[in-house]
Design an enzyme around this catalytic site. Sequence first.
Site, mmCIF file in Angstrom:
data_model
loop_
_atom_site.group_PDB
_atom_site.id
_atom_site.type_symbol
_atom_site.label_atom_id
_atom_site.label_comp_id
_atom_site.label_asym_id
_atom_site.label_seq_id
_atom_site.Cartn_x
_atom_site.Cartn_y
_atom_site.Cartn_z
ATOM 1 N N ASP A 1 -15.802 -2.702 -1.101
ATOM 2 C CA ASP A 1 -15.089 -2.840 0.240
ATOM 3 C C ASP A 1 -16.409 -2.480 1.073
ATOM 4 O O ASP A 1 -16.760 -1.267 0.963
ATOM 5 C CB ASP A 1 -14.108 -0.999 0.517
ATOM 6 C CG ASP A 1 -13.208 -1.696 -0.521
ATOM 7 O OD1 ASP A 1 -12.375 -2.505 -0.574
ATOM 8 O OD2 ASP A 1 -12.645 -0.557 -1.328
ATOM 9 N N ASP B 1 0.720 -0.997 -0.392
ATOM 10 C CA ASP B 1 -0.262 -0.182 0.091
ATOM 11 C C ASP B 1 0.842 1.155 0.045
ATOM 12 O O ASP B 1 1.797 1.642 0.941
ATOM 13 C CB ASP B 1 -0.606 0.335 0.979
ATOM 14 C CG ASP B 1 -2.192 -1.370 1.687
ATOM 15 O OD1 ASP B 1 -2.526 -2.023 -0.163
ATOM 16 O OD2 ASP B 1 -2.737 -0.643 2.275
#
Length: 238
Positions: A129, A8
Amino acid sequence: MKLYPAIDLLNGKSVRLTQGDYDQVSLTEDPLYQAQRLTDAGFAHLHLVDLDGARAQRPINRTVITRIREQTSAFIELGGGIRTLAAMEIYLTIGIDRLILGSAAVSDPDLVEQAIARFGSNRIAVGIDTRAGKVATNGWLTTSQQTANALLTAMQQRGVTTFIVTDIAKDGMMQGPNAQLLADLQQAMPQATIIASGGISLLADLHRLQTAGIQAAIIGKAWQTGAIELAMLKQMEG
């Protein structure tokens, strides 16, 4: 089982967030070193997220993403801030193998359909998500009223075949994935490829996902902290 170690990106560095909270940053590392380490360990797939891009709603970390692409032959999937066909074209041109559309799937489903028509369903995935059963967008800063099941169904009707499903409450918590959510979605949509994301901290978690019918998973904090050794993960992948 196909495994995607995650990197990330925030401000050009590799970080880990807890439950997607930009104020809870840990494990700042060199992403190029991490990508090389994963390649050297034999992993054939990488999962990259442009966290700056997700928040800004446009690509930000393109330079480091390009450098990662140049140094590894691994399959790379990338998400975060990809909102236009032009941005998709740029990333696919530099060699990114698959792009993940998240917020765009909620705000502009026609864009997803256009992307699949232009680039092919093998190059486009949708990230779902969830927070308390609802789909979150914009770097998880906004929660919509759409459920994961409804979004998956709508996107499958538009030609999407691959979905990355994350339970935000599990992300970065090292407490195990939401196997029930994933199993329910896979059972409801048996033709879809669902990649599990969030909470995986033990090899037993991966076995649970396999039992639930999930054949691919993203590993984040677990590999970076050493909670699961890379050699053990590679053995699990086969």
